[in-house]
Design a protein around this motif. Structure first.
Motif, mmCIF file in Angstrom:
data_model
loop_
_atom_site.group_PDB
_atom_site.id
_atom_site.type_symbol
_atom_site.label_atom_id
_atom_site.label_comp_id
_atom_site.label_asym_id
_atom_site.label_seq_id
_atom_site.Cartn_x
_atom_site.Cartn_y
_atom_site.Cartn_z
ATOM 1 N N LEU A 99 -5.706 4.358 -10.223
ATOM 2 C CA LEU A 99 -6.247 4.299 -11.568
ATOM 3 C C LEU A 99 -5.789 3.214 -12.392
ATOM 4 C CD1 LEU A 99 -5.638 8.129 -12.026
ATOM 5 C CD2 LEU A 99 -7.637 7.079 -11.738
ATOM 6 N N LEU A 100 -4.292 2.723 -12.257
ATOM 7 C CA LEU A 100 -3.968 1.617 -13.020
ATOM 8 C C LEU A 100 -4.620 0.325 -12.379
ATOM 9 C CD1 LEU A 100 -1.551 0.579 -14.567
ATOM 10 C CD2 LEU A 100 -0.592 -0.190 -12.893
ATOM 11 N N LEU A 101 -5.212 0.148 -11.404
ATOM 12 C CA LEU A 101 -5.891 -0.873 -11.010
ATOM 13 C C LEU A 101 -7.281 -1.080 -11.685
ATOM 14 C CD1 LEU A 101 -5.143 -1.545 -7.310
ATOM 15 C CD2 LEU A 101 -4.690 -2.947 -9.417
ATOM 16 N N ALA A 102 -7.922 0.310 -11.768
ATOM 17 C CA ALA A 102 -9.187 0.683 -12.463
ATOM 18 C C ALA A 102 -9.176 0.259 -13.884
ATOM 19 C CB ALA A 102 -9.587 2.102 -12.316
ATOM 20 N N LEU A 103 -8.095 0.392 -14.431
ATOM 21 C CA LEU A 103 -7.976 0.158 -15.805
ATOM 22 C C LEU A 103 -7.622 -1.405 -16.108
ATOM 23 C CD1 LEU A 103 -5.899 3.090 -17.077
ATOM 24 C CD2 LEU A 103 -8.365 2.585 -17.730
ATOM 25 N N VAL A 104 -6.716 -1.974 -15.486
ATOM 26 C CA VAL A 104 -6.410 -3.368 -15.164
ATOM 27 C C VAL A 104 -7.375 -4.294 -15.064
ATOM 28 C CG1 VAL A 104 -4.562 -4.981 -14.686
ATOM 29 C CG2 VAL A 104 -4.073 -2.768 -15.352
ATOM 30 N N VAL B 193 -7.830 3.412 4.632
ATOM 31 C CA VAL B 193 -6.364 2.905 4.749
ATOM 32 C C VAL B 193 -5.731 3.808 3.243
ATOM 33 C CG1 VAL B 193 -4.757 1.394 4.265
ATOM 34 C CG2 VAL B 193 -6.478 0.963 5.894
ATOM 35 N N VAL B 194 -6.710 4.002 2.124
ATOM 36 C CA VAL B 194 -6.001 4.256 1.015
ATOM 37 C C VAL B 194 -6.032 5.910 1.198
ATOM 38 C CG1 VAL B 194 -6.724 4.665 -1.503
ATOM 39 C CG2 VAL B 194 -6.689 2.491 -0.525
ATOM 40 N N VAL B 195 -7.171 6.355 1.831
ATOM 41 C CA VAL B 195 -7.156 7.954 1.845
ATOM 42 C C VAL B 195 -5.802 8.279 2.866
ATOM 43 C CG1 VAL B 195 -8.255 9.883 3.172
ATOM 44 C CG2 VAL B 195 -9.503 8.099 1.578
ATOM 45 N N VAL B 196 -5.643 7.652 3.894
ATOM 46 C CA VAL B 196 -4.609 7.940 4.745
ATOM 47 C C VAL B 196 -3.101 7.809 4.133
ATOM 48 C CG1 VAL B 196 -3.509 7.280 6.981
ATOM 49 C CG2 VAL B 196 -5.964 7.577 6.879
ATOM 50 N N ALA B 197 -2.995 6.646 3.351
ATOM 51 C CA ALA B 197 -1.927 6.427 2.711
ATOM 52 C C ALA B 197 -1.554 7.510 1.724
ATOM 53 C CB ALA B 197 -1.806 5.162 1.968
ATOM 54 N N THR B 198 -2.700 7.886 0.897
ATOM 55 C CA THR B 198 -2.622 9.123 0.125
ATOM 56 C C THR B 198 -2.048 10.287 0.523
ATOM 57 O OG1 THR B 198 -4.475 8.112 -1.378
ATOM 58 C CG2 THR B 198 -3.835 10.462 -1.815
ATOM 59 N N PHE B 199 -2.395 10.883 1.643
ATOM 60 C CA PHE B 199 -2.003 11.665 2.405
ATOM 61 C C PHE B 199 -0.605 11.786 2.979
ATOM 62 C CE2 PHE B 199 -6.639 13.073 2.911
ATOM 63 C CZ PHE B 199 -6.583 13.976 2.163
ATOM 64 N N LEU B 200 -0.260 10.392 3.506
ATOM 65 C CA LEU B 200 1.163 10.308 3.871
ATOM 66 C C LEU B 200 1.984 10.215 2.808
ATOM 67 C CD1 LEU B 200 0.377 8.040 7.081
ATOM 68 C CD2 LEU B 200 0.988 10.379 7.030
ATOM 69 N N GLY B 201 1.611 9.416 1.593
ATOM 70 C CA GLY B 201 2.560 9.329 0.629
ATOM 71 C C GLY B 201 2.633 10.253 -0.383
ATOM 72 N N VAL B 202 1.902 11.430 -0.155
ATOM 73 C CA VAL B 202 1.749 12.432 -0.950
ATOM 74 C C VAL B 202 1.335 11.871 -2.603
ATOM 75 C CG1 VAL B 202 2.990 14.762 -2.030
ATOM 76 C CG2 VAL B 202 3.958 13.355 0.189
ATOM 77 N N GLY B 203 -0.007 11.074 -2.308
ATOM 78 C CA GLY B 203 -0.444 11.028 -3.605
ATOM 79 C C GLY B 203 0.074 9.862 -4.473
ATOM 80 N N VAL B 204 0.687 8.946 -3.898
ATOM 81 C CA VAL B 204 1.299 8.060 -4.563
ATOM 82 C C VAL B 204 0.278 6.710 -4.841
ATOM 83 C CG1 VAL B 204 2.827 6.081 -4.326
ATOM 84 C CG2 VAL B 204 3.696 8.108 -3.612
ATOM 85 N N THR B 205 -0.732 6.714 -4.216
ATOM 86 C CA THR B 205 -1.694 5.892 -4.344
ATOM 87 C C THR B 205 -2.771 5.985 -5.315
ATOM 88 O OG1 THR B 205 -3.360 6.839 -2.579
ATOM 89 C CG2 THR B 205 -1.901 5.012 -1.938
ATOM 90 N N VAL B 206 -2.749 7.282 -5.764
ATOM 91 C CA VAL B 206 -3.701 7.706 -6.742
ATOM 92 C C VAL B 206 -3.383 6.924 -8.224
ATOM 93 C CG1 VAL B 206 -4.816 9.668 -8.329
ATOM 94 C CG2 VAL B 206 -4.327 9.911 -5.834
ATOM 95 N N PRO B 207 -2.169 6.957 -8.637
ATOM 96 C CA PRO B 207 -1.700 6.419 -9.987
ATOM 97 C C PRO B 207 -1.944 4.982 -9.728
ATOM 98 C CG PRO B 207 -0.093 7.930 -9.218
ATOM 99 C CD PRO B 207 -1.084 7.914 -8.286
#
Length: 98
Positions: A51-56, A34-48
């Protein structure tokens, strides 16, 4: 009560999606798709967001489903383990004709 934390057993990169999958009782592979598909459809919005979740998100304590797996200190989980080597077979033939 469950706590939302990064997974140590289901970690591919940081364990964020594995921890969310364990918290929601969903297969982490489904979340990754789901995240990979959302990354391609949302033009990379899920990447930040990832990364924010990885820090928090706090690190998990490792008390999940698979207790018999060896634990590693790597964020890449099981992919960092070295495979065991097999012994080579000894050949008793004479190859001097070549």
């Amino acid at each position: 009560m469950k706590k939302l934390a990064k997974s140590k057993q289901n970690a591919v990169i940081f364990g964020v999606l594995g921890g969310i999958g364990e918290y929601l009782s969903i297969d982490p592979v489904l979340l990754r798709v789901v995240v990979v598909v959302a990354t391609f459809l949302g033009v990379g919005v899920t990447v930040p967001i990832y990364l924010l979740l990885a820090l928090v998100m706090p690190d998990g304590n490792g008390e999940s489903q698979s207790e018999n797996k060896p634990r590693t200190n790597s964020p890449f989980g099981q992919f960092n383990e070295k495979p065991k080597r097999k012994e080579a077979e000894k050949i008793e033939e004479d190859w001097s004709d070549f």
